[in-house]
Enzyme design. Structure first.
Site, PDB file in Angstrom:
ATOM      1  N   CYS A 166      49.946 136.779  37.531  1.00 31.70           N
ATOM      2  CA  CYS A 166      50.779 137.722  38.275  1.00 31.70           C
ATOM      3  C   CYS A 166      51.868 138.262  37.350  1.00 31.70           C
ATOM      4  CB  CYS A 166      51.376 137.064  39.515  1.00 31.70           C
ATOM      5  SG  CYS A 166      52.768 135.967  39.175  1.00 31.70           S
ATOM      6  N   CYS A 181      63.777 156.644  32.144  1.00 30.50           N
ATOM      7  CA  CYS A 181      63.420 158.061  32.035  1.00 30.50           C
ATOM      8  C   CYS A 181      64.661 158.938  31.991  1.00 30.50           C
ATOM      9  CB  CYS A 181      62.566 158.492  33.215  1.00 30.50           C
ATOM     10  SG  CYS A 181      61.037 157.576  33.302  1.00 30.50           S
TER      11      CYS A 181
HETATM   12 ZN   LIG Z   1      52.145 133.993  38.400  1.00 35.00          ZN
END
Ligand SMILES: [Zn+2]
Lengths: 339, 67
Positions: A166, A181
């Site tokens: 993840c 940006c």
């Molecule tokens: Zn993880």
């Protein structure tokens, strides 16, 4: 039948079967800036069943160079992005159900937004919200696609709960500061390239062709002519607090969230970062001096004034935003100048 | 020392000895960076102790927030 999806159905990996699956899917897009408008337009043209888009901002002139759903009139009117996006998307494809939310998304809002969602697309501009998306994705087992760009550089990674690492595994820490940006600019080919990576993966997920997922962290720099694609499977951590066996979803708890408070009677909002940090005021001075505004610095804080607002940035991480009572406007300014 | 970084052949000073040093050299040390050395992913904790050698193939991917 008017054949509006015929070219997509002719593409064998999608076919009429894939098209029918697409018709029944619901995608949540967090952010309606450059990435969000591009991804939303592609999904709507492709014949997605339903999309939900959440954004806290309004259209400004500086958005028009790359945020493809917006017009001069909306910049003039400062139309909320979610409203302007919905209007244009409806005109492009009236068959798609489009839900737009003018909101500052945090944990509570996110819990409501992800109901019956098949995929979350990250089109946000900061890591506070990405860590919330990451935990929500693990908690509800909904895939999401991290995407970001700045300058001529872009990056994307597809996170499938139960399979890939993840975002918390990859980052270990939430990146603080850094270029945005609004400080180093952005060119639209970089935006479109990230959208292409993100949307190809999105289509594979939505037509359930997981075998063809890229399964790599991809990054590129279109100006420097770099491309990199690396397998990060090994980084998956068994003890990750977001996706590990003994998980606690730390970013869904109050203590890890960026805390905001309107300071009464002072036309000021205070923002405290999600974790203790020390800001490098000297390098911040350098970055902000390139902006239109005035920088003043002492050893404890840095003050940055524009025509309408003043940001006071403390060494301990806290930021006061003077000239507004709106938390969402304050957050926009915070992320614009501080990443 | 000659390295291949993100596909480009680059020459870095011999004072650069570790992955952490290389990140400083490329001014990436303030960022979250995923480093792959000779097709091997390195955990962030290993950046300081991992030595680099002539002809190493390095991939550097840094995280950005804009969108
Ligand atoms: Zn993880």
């Amino acid at each position: 039948m008017n054949g509006r999806y015929s070219r997509q159905e002719l593409f064998a990996p999608i076919g009429t079967e894939g098209q029918a699956k697409l018709r029944n899917k619901h995608v949540l897009i967090i952010g309606a800036g450059a990435l969000g408008t591009g991804s939303a337009e592609m999904l709507v043209r492709a014949g997605i069943g339903k999309i939900s888009i959440a954004d806290r901002d309004y259209v400004e002139w500086s958005n028009l160079q790359r945020q493809q759903l917006y017009t001069e009139e909306e910049a003039e009117q400062r139309t909320p992005k979610a409203i302007a996006a919905k209007k244009r998307l409806k005109a492009i494809n009236s068959e798609v159900e489009i839900r737009c939310h003018v909101m500052d998304v945090s944990v509570e809002e996110m819990e409501r937004l992800v109901e019956n969602v098949d995929l979350i697309l990250d089109a946000s501009d900061n890591f506070d919200i990405r860590m919330i998306i990451n935990d929500i994705s693990q908690k509800h087992r909904i895939p999401w696609i991290y995407s970001a760009c700045v300058g001529s550089y872009g990056i994307s990674y597809t996170i499938i709960p139960g399979e890939t690492p993840c975002l918390n595994c990859l980052l270990e820490n939430v990146p603080m500061g850094g270029v945005t940006c609004d400080t180093v600019g952005i060119i639209s080919p970089a935006v479109q390239m990230v959208i292409s990576f993100q949307m190809s993966e999105a289509l594979k997920i939505l037509v359930e062709d997981s075998l063809h997922l890229r399964n790599k962290l991809v990054s590129f720099d279109l100006w420097k002519n770099h491309h990199s694609s690396i397998n990060v499977d090994k980084i998956k951590k068994a003890d990750c607090p977001s996706c590990g066996t003994d998980r606690s979803y730390p970013y869904l708890s109050f203590s890890k969230q960026t805390k905001t408070a309107v300071l009464c009677g002072r036309d000021t909002v205070q923002i405290r970062p999600s974790q203790p940090m020390e800001r490098d005021l000297e390098s911040l001075d350098k970055d902000l001096s390139r902006q239109q505004g005035k920088v003043l610095r002492n050893p404890y804080l840095l003050s940055f004034s524009t025509a309408e607002h003043r940001l006071v940035i403390f060494k301990d991480g806290r930021v006061l935003i003077h000239g507004t009572k709106s938390i969402s406007e304050a957050k926009t300014l915070y992320h614009r100048y501080l990443g | 020392m000659k390295l291949t970084v993100n596909g480009d052949h680059v020459e870095v000073p011999n004072s650069v000895k570790t992955v952490a040093g290389l990140l400083v050299h490329f001014e990436l040390h303030h960022k979250v960076v995923i480093v792959e050395r000779n097709a091997e992913i390195l955990e962030q904790a290993k950046h300081t102790e991992t030595l680099i050698f002539d002809k190493d193939k390095i991939e550097l991917v840094h995280f950005v927030g804009g969108g």
